[in-house]
Design a protein around this motif. Structure first.
Motif, mmCIF file in Angstrom:
data_model
loop_
_atom_site.group_PDB
_atom_site.id
_atom_site.type_symbol
_atom_site.label_atom_id
_atom_site.label_comp_id
_atom_site.label_asym_id
_atom_site.label_seq_id
_atom_site.Cartn_x
_atom_site.Cartn_y
_atom_site.Cartn_z
ATOM 1 N N VAL A 20 0.832 -1.202 0.000
ATOM 2 C CA VAL A 20 0.000 0.000 0.000
ATOM 3 C C VAL A 20 0.869 1.255 0.000
ATOM 4 C CG1 VAL A 20 -1.709 1.307 1.313
ATOM 5 C CG2 VAL A 20 -1.923 -1.168 1.106
ATOM 6 N N GLY A 213 -3.546 -0.677 5.231
ATOM 7 C CA GLY A 213 -3.682 0.494 4.363
ATOM 8 C C GLY A 213 -3.473 1.798 5.105
ATOM 9 N N GLY A 217 -0.510 4.129 4.036
ATOM 10 C CA GLY A 217 -0.837 5.490 3.625
ATOM 11 C C GLY A 217 -0.150 6.532 4.492
ATOM 12 N N ALA A 255 -5.981 4.702 -0.102
ATOM 13 C CA ALA A 255 -5.151 3.517 0.150
ATOM 14 C C ALA A 255 -5.806 2.523 1.112
ATOM 15 C CB ALA A 255 -3.781 3.953 0.668
ATOM 16 N N PRO A 256 -6.319 2.934 2.283
ATOM 17 C CA PRO A 256 -6.920 1.949 3.196
ATOM 18 C C PRO A 256 -8.125 1.232 2.598
ATOM 19 C CG PRO A 256 -6.455 4.009 4.344
ATOM 20 C CD PRO A 256 -6.288 4.284 2.891
ATOM 21 N N ALA A 259 -6.977 -1.225 -0.095
ATOM 22 C CA ALA A 259 -6.332 -2.393 0.507
ATOM 23 C C ALA A 259 -7.361 -3.327 1.125
ATOM 24 C CB ALA A 259 -5.320 -1.948 1.552
#
Length: 282
Positions: A20, A213, A217, A255-256, A259
């Motif tokens: 990530v 994530g 991130g 990103a989170p 993921a």
């Protein structure tokens, strides 16, 4: 969820986190390239040169400067010196070898719908008793369209890289399902459906992907700030707040979620496969 930060799950967590991190860092880099390319294109399109035709000599340049200072179409104007001209020519000629210049570099105001700004400036100069022509950056030069191509390449390159990292996250999350294979078998023996079994494993993987994530991130955001402070010495927090736009934070914010989705999908597919095998054996 079983403690995701102990034993083998810890290794999986950091595998996902660094995947990530790489995707988010690529997104931040793409945003930086996009900002630089947009600034270049704006500077190129807002730059022009006024060539004074009449009257000749310093009087013509002075009259043109006075007229340009009174029009809102121009934000700045400065006569081009011989040294500046030699620098623009790439050092191919010496400044002392150049003839008398009657050129003025101007920066155009950022007007959204300019129809014929060159004609308007020529008219303003004519009202001031100066005959001149305005030379804008040509649209068919090597620099025209370069910014657009660079921005497109950065955007689609970051998207492709993010998809590759999503595939890596998904494949890594399948390992979590493999380590829960015994639980899948037990659930199948107890009569749990494939959807129920896969959903439970997918939820665990999704939560693990979400945490990874967030970590990845955050690492990418910190790395981006470090690069900014190293690239721009003396950068203050106030300047940083004006530089960063909300859209620049999209790679870190996405990103989170990305993921979690990728990890959940990978674990769900693997758990469903293991459930099918257990059901056949049972």
């Amino acid at each position: 969820m079983i403690n995701a930060l102990t034993g083998v799950e810890r290794a999986l967590f950091w595998t996902l986190a660094f995947a990530v991190f790489a995707a988010a860092a690529a997104g931040l880099a793409a945003r930086a390239v996009d900002r630089v390319a947009a600034s270049y294109e704006e500077a190129r399109s807002n730059y022009a040169i006024v060539r004074v035709i009449a009257p000749e000599g310093p009087a013509g340049v002075a009259g043109a400067e006075l007229a340009l200072a009174q029009t809102p179409l121009v934000t700045s104007a400065a006569p081009m010196t011989a040294g500046r001209a030699a620098a623009l020519l790439g050092g191919e000629v010496r400044a002392e070898d150049l003839p008398e210049l009657r050129l003025i570099e101007i920066e155009l105001a950022p007007i959204g719908s300019r129809v014929d700004v060159s004609g308007d400036i020529v008219a303003v100069l004519a009202q001031g008793g100066v005959t001149a022509e305005v030379i804008e950056a040509p649209n068919d030069s090597s620099g025209a369209g370069l910014a657009t191509r660079v921005r497109n390449a950065a955007f689609w390159g970051s998207i492709a890289f993010a998809l590759i990292m999503a595939v890596i996250v998904s494949l890594a999350a399948r390992g979590l399902a493999a380590r829960r294979r015994e639980m899948v078998t037990v659930m199948a023996d107890l009569g749990a459906t494939r959807s129920q079994t896969a959903g439970r494993i997918a939820d665990e993987a999704a939560v693990l992907g979400l945490y990874a994530g967030l970590a990845g991130g955050a690492l990418a955001a910190v790395a981006g700030l470090i690069v900014l402070f190293l690239a721009i010495p003396g950068l203050s927090i106030d300047q940083l707040q004006t530089m960063i736009l909300p859209i620049d934070l999209v790679p870190v914010a996405a990103a989170p979620l990305g993921a979690a989705i990728a990890a959940g999908a990978g674990a769900r597919a693997a758990a469903g496969y293991f459930h099918g095998q257990a059901a056949r054996l049972g």
